[in-house]
Design a protein around this motif. Structure first.
Motif, PDB file in Angstrom:
ATOM      1  N   PRO A  40       0.811  -1.223   0.000  1.00 27.84           N
ATOM      2  CA  PRO A  40       0.000   0.000   0.000  1.00 27.84           C
ATOM      3  C   PRO A  40       0.842   1.270   0.000  1.00 27.84           C
ATOM      4  CG  PRO A  40      -0.673  -1.489   1.771  1.00 27.84           C
ATOM      5  CD  PRO A  40       0.539  -2.073   1.135  1.00 27.84           C
ATOM      6  N   GLU A  41       2.016   1.204   0.612  1.00 29.15           N
ATOM      7  CA  GLU A  41       2.868   2.392   0.660  1.00 29.15           C
ATOM      8  C   GLU A  41       3.404   2.767  -0.722  1.00 29.15           C
ATOM      9  OE1 GLU A  41       5.309  -1.232   1.494  1.00 29.15           O
ATOM     10  OE2 GLU A  41       3.496  -0.451   2.383  1.00 29.15           O
ATOM     11  N   ALA A  42       3.284   1.861  -1.694  1.00 28.11           N
ATOM     12  CA  ALA A  42       3.731   2.158  -3.059  1.00 28.11           C
ATOM     13  C   ALA A  42       2.921   3.306  -3.661  1.00 28.11           C
ATOM     14  CB  ALA A  42       3.620   0.921  -3.942  1.00 28.11           C
ATOM     15  N   LEU A  43       1.719   3.537  -3.136  1.00 28.14           N
ATOM     16  CA  LEU A  43       0.884   4.627  -3.635  1.00 28.14           C
ATOM     17  C   LEU A  43       1.290   5.961  -3.034  1.00 28.14           C
ATOM     18  CD1 LEU A  43      -2.598   2.881  -3.617  1.00 28.14           C
ATOM     19  CD2 LEU A  43      -0.941   3.048  -5.471  1.00 28.14           C
ATOM     20  N   GLY A  44       2.079   5.925  -1.992  1.00 26.60           N
ATOM     21  CA  GLY A  44       2.653   7.140  -1.430  1.00 26.60           C
ATOM     22  C   GLY A  44       1.669   8.127  -0.833  1.00 26.60           C
ATOM     23  N   GLY A  45       0.465   7.706  -0.491  1.00 25.55           N
ATOM     24  CA  GLY A  45      -0.507   8.626   0.103  1.00 25.55           C
ATOM     25  C   GLY A  45      -1.013   9.690  -0.853  1.00 25.55           C
ATOM     26  N   ASP A  46      -0.835   9.489  -2.128  1.00 23.38           N
ATOM     27  CA  ASP A  46      -1.269  10.445  -3.149  1.00 23.38           C
ATOM     28  C   ASP A  46      -2.729  10.156  -3.487  1.00 23.38           C
ATOM     29  OD1 ASP A  46      -1.853  11.704  -5.629  1.00 23.38           O
ATOM     30  OD2 ASP A  46       0.257  11.647  -6.206  1.00 23.38           O
ATOM     31  N   ARG A  47      -3.619  11.065  -3.125  1.00 23.88           N
ATOM     32  CA  ARG A  47      -5.057  10.853  -3.343  1.00 23.88           C
ATOM     33  C   ARG A  47      -5.384  10.605  -4.812  1.00 23.88           C
ATOM     34  NH1 ARG A  47      -9.665  12.954  -0.223  1.00 23.88           N
ATOM     35  NH2 ARG A  47     -11.472  12.258  -1.370  1.00 23.88           N
ATOM     36  N   ARG A  48      -4.728  11.348  -5.705  1.00 26.80           N
ATOM     37  CA  ARG A  48      -4.998  11.162  -7.132  1.00 26.80           C
ATOM     38  C   ARG A  48      -4.629   9.752  -7.576  1.00 26.80           C
ATOM     39  NH1 ARG A  48      -2.639  17.009  -8.555  1.00 26.80           N
ATOM     40  NH2 ARG A  48      -1.558  16.496  -6.654  1.00 26.80           N
ATOM     41  N   LEU A  49      -3.493   9.289  -7.099  1.00 26.64           N
ATOM     42  CA  LEU A  49      -3.070   7.944  -7.471  1.00 26.64           C
ATOM     43  C   LEU A  49      -3.983   6.894  -6.845  1.00 26.64           C
ATOM     44  CD1 LEU A  49      -1.131   6.152  -8.988  1.00 26.64           C
ATOM     45  CD2 LEU A  49       0.448   6.297  -7.054  1.00 26.64           C
ATOM     46  N   GLU A  50      -4.357   7.095  -5.592  1.00 25.90           N
ATOM     47  CA  GLU A  50      -5.259   6.138  -4.927  1.00 25.90           C
ATOM     48  C   GLU A  50      -6.600   6.072  -5.643  1.00 25.90           C
ATOM     49  OE1 GLU A  50      -5.298   7.616  -0.931  1.00 25.90           O
ATOM     50  OE2 GLU A  50      -3.316   6.779  -0.485  1.00 25.90           O
ATOM     51  N   ASP A  51      -7.168   7.238  -5.987  1.00 27.16           N
ATOM     52  CA  ASP A  51      -8.444   7.257  -6.717  1.00 27.16           C
ATOM     53  C   ASP A  51      -8.292   6.627  -8.105  1.00 27.16           C
ATOM     54  OD1 ASP A  51      -9.650   8.472  -4.574  1.00 27.16           O
ATOM     55  OD2 ASP A  51     -10.001  10.389  -5.560  1.00 27.16           O
ATOM     56  N   ALA A  52      -7.170   6.914  -8.765  1.00 35.14           N
ATOM     57  CA  ALA A  52      -6.939   6.354 -10.097  1.00 35.14           C
ATOM     58  C   ALA A  52      -6.813   4.832 -10.045  1.00 35.14           C
ATOM     59  CB  ALA A  52      -5.680   6.969 -10.711  1.00 35.14           C
ATOM     60  N   ARG A 104     -10.760  16.082  -9.786  1.00 36.53           N
ATOM     61  CA  ARG A 104     -11.526  16.138  -8.536  1.00 36.53           C
ATOM     62  C   ARG A 104     -10.639  15.807  -7.340  1.00 36.53           C
ATOM     63  NH1 ARG A 104     -14.025  11.993  -5.645  1.00 36.53           N
ATOM     64  NH2 ARG A 104     -15.661  12.692  -4.265  1.00 36.53           N
ATOM     65  N   ALA A 105      -9.808  14.785  -7.475  1.00 34.81           N
ATOM     66  CA  ALA A 105      -8.913  14.406  -6.379  1.00 34.81           C
ATOM     67  C   ALA A 105      -7.932  15.535  -6.075  1.00 34.81           C
ATOM     68  CB  ALA A 105      -8.165  13.122  -6.724  1.00 34.81           C
ATOM     69  N   ALA A 106      -7.418  16.184  -7.106  1.00 31.33           N
ATOM     70  CA  ALA A 106      -6.511  17.317  -6.900  1.00 31.33           C
ATOM     71  C   ALA A 106      -7.236  18.441  -6.176  1.00 31.33           C
ATOM     72  CB  ALA A 106      -5.966  17.805  -8.238  1.00 31.33           C
ATOM     73  N   LEU A 107      -8.468  18.668  -6.560  1.00 29.34           N
ATOM     74  CA  LEU A 107      -9.278  19.707  -5.932  1.00 29.34           C
ATOM     75  C   LEU A 107      -9.518  19.406  -4.454  1.00 29.34           C
ATOM     76  CD1 LEU A 107     -11.118  22.204  -6.152  1.00 29.34           C
ATOM     77  CD2 LEU A 107     -12.934  20.685  -6.924  1.00 29.34           C
ATOM     78  N   LEU A 108      -9.823  18.175  -4.143  1.00 25.90           N
ATOM     79  CA  LEU A 108     -10.077  17.788  -2.760  1.00 25.90           C
ATOM     80  C   LEU A 108      -8.817  17.838  -1.897  1.00 25.90           C
ATOM     81  CD1 LEU A 108     -12.570  14.851  -3.326  1.00 25.90           C
ATOM     82  CD2 LEU A 108     -13.090  17.167  -2.528  1.00 25.90           C
ATOM     83  N   ASP A 109      -7.653  17.765  -2.518  1.00 25.01           N
ATOM     84  CA  ASP A 109      -6.381  17.845  -1.794  1.00 25.01           C
ATOM     85  C   ASP A 109      -5.965  19.283  -1.484  1.00 25.01           C
ATOM     86  OD1 ASP A 109      -5.843  15.206  -1.408  1.00 25.01           O
ATOM     87  OD2 ASP A 109      -4.445  15.010  -3.083  1.00 25.01           O
ATOM     88  N   GLU A 110      -6.485  20.220  -2.233  1.00 23.19           N
ATOM     89  CA  GLU A 110      -6.081  21.620  -2.085  1.00 23.19           C
ATOM     90  C   GLU A 110      -6.778  22.284  -0.908  1.00 23.19           C
ATOM     91  OE1 GLU A 110      -3.703  23.100  -3.921  1.00 23.19           O
ATOM     92  OE2 GLU A 110      -3.446  21.186  -4.929  1.00 23.19           O
ATOM     93  N   THR A 111      -6.082  23.227  -0.290  1.00 18.78           N
ATOM     94  CA  THR A 111      -6.697  23.987   0.799  1.00 18.78           C
ATOM     95  C   THR A 111      -7.381  25.233   0.249  1.00 18.78           C
ATOM     96  OG1 THR A 111      -4.559  25.031   1.190  1.00 18.78           O
ATOM     97  CG2 THR A 111      -5.155  23.173   2.604  1.00 18.78           C
ATOM     98  N   ASP A 112      -6.768  25.907  -0.703  1.00 17.15           N
ATOM     99  CA  ASP A 112      -7.389  27.046  -1.368  1.00 17.15           C
ATOM    100  C   ASP A 112      -7.727  26.599  -2.771  1.00 17.15           C
ATOM    101  OD1 ASP A 112      -8.305  29.504  -2.192  1.00 17.15           O
ATOM    102  OD2 ASP A 112      -6.312  30.326  -2.543  1.00 17.15           O
ATOM    103  N   CYS A 113      -8.951  26.145  -2.952  1.00 18.62           N
ATOM    104  CA  CYS A 113      -9.269  25.433  -4.190  1.00 18.62           C
ATOM    105  C   CYS A 113     -10.205  26.191  -5.127  1.00 18.62           C
ATOM    106  CB  CYS A 113      -9.864  24.083  -3.837  1.00 18.62           C
ATOM    107  SG  CYS A 113     -11.328  24.198  -2.812  1.00 18.62           S
ATOM    108  N   ARG A 114     -10.378  27.491  -4.941  1.00 19.79           N
ATOM    109  CA  ARG A 114     -11.304  28.241  -5.790  1.00 19.79           C
ATOM    110  C   ARG A 114     -10.942  28.123  -7.278  1.00 19.79           C
ATOM    111  NH1 ARG A 114     -11.044  33.646  -3.676  1.00 19.79           N
ATOM    112  NH2 ARG A 114     -11.077  32.358  -1.857  1.00 19.79           N
ATOM    113  N   GLU A 115      -9.668  28.351  -7.594  1.00 19.63           N
ATOM    114  CA  GLU A 115      -9.229  28.275  -8.996  1.00 19.63           C
ATOM    115  C   GLU A 115      -9.339  26.851  -9.529  1.00 19.63           C
ATOM    116  OE1 GLU A 115      -5.053  28.745 -11.254  1.00 19.63           O
ATOM    117  OE2 GLU A 115      -5.628  30.438  -9.984  1.00 19.63           O
TER     118      GLU A 115
END
Length: 160
Positions: A40-52, A104-115
């Motif tokens: 599981p650590e091969a995914l590195g905690g990257d939400r985009r990769l986990e969702d993908a 979407r995963a990138a958006l959910l990871d961001e703290t200031d995600c308006r843009e």
């Protein structure tokens, strides 16, 4: 069919990363190898990769079942699963769904995600929607989407 779907998703992912490929786990090993590693650590905690990965495996399973002649009478999903359900229903192409899921995963990871939200919303509104060939139940309210119905961009935006 399972391996071919995993490979197609892996190839699409490798060409879509925003960061340089060398900074991603997929730079070193294809998706099929990451899955087979059982690490599981091969995914590195990257939400985009986990969702993908979740999307790719779910889609590969659905396609494998369909190849064996097992076709769903209806589909539903939650989170990443709803993107897969939209593909299996025929509403979206798998490639469009994967691109939207990554955004979407990138958006959910961001703290200031308006843009990022505006960019995702624009991308979402540009995706070609097709009437589902298989009934899909919406996760937000359980309503069935079938026939000429489609889930418009506003539905997906409500999920953020």
């Amino acid at each position: 069919m399972f391996r071919e779907t995993i490979q197609a998703c892996s190839d699409a992912l490798r060409s879509q990363w925003e960061r340089p490929l060398a900074e991603r786990p997929l730079a070193e090993r294809p998706l099929a190898e990451l899955l087979a590693s059982g690490e599981p650590e091969a995914l590195g905690g990257d939400r985009r990769l986990e969702d993908a990965v979740t999307f790719s495996v779910s889609l590969a399973l659905a396609r494998q079942w369909q190849q064996w002649g097992i076709s769903p009478g209806w589909v539903c999903g939650l989170g990443t699963g709803e993107y897969v359900a939209a593909v299996v229903s025929g509403m979206w192409s798998w490639h469009d769904a994967l691109q939207l899921l990554l955004a979407r995963a990138a958006l959910l990871d961001e703290t200031d995600c308006r843009e990022d939200r505006q960019r995702w919303e624009q991308q979402l509104r540009q995706v070609k929607l097709s009437a589902p060939a298989v009934t899909m139940f919406r996760s937000l309210d359980g309503v069935a989407v079938a026939g000429a119905d489609v889930l418009p961009a506003d539905y997906w935006l409500q999920q953020l």
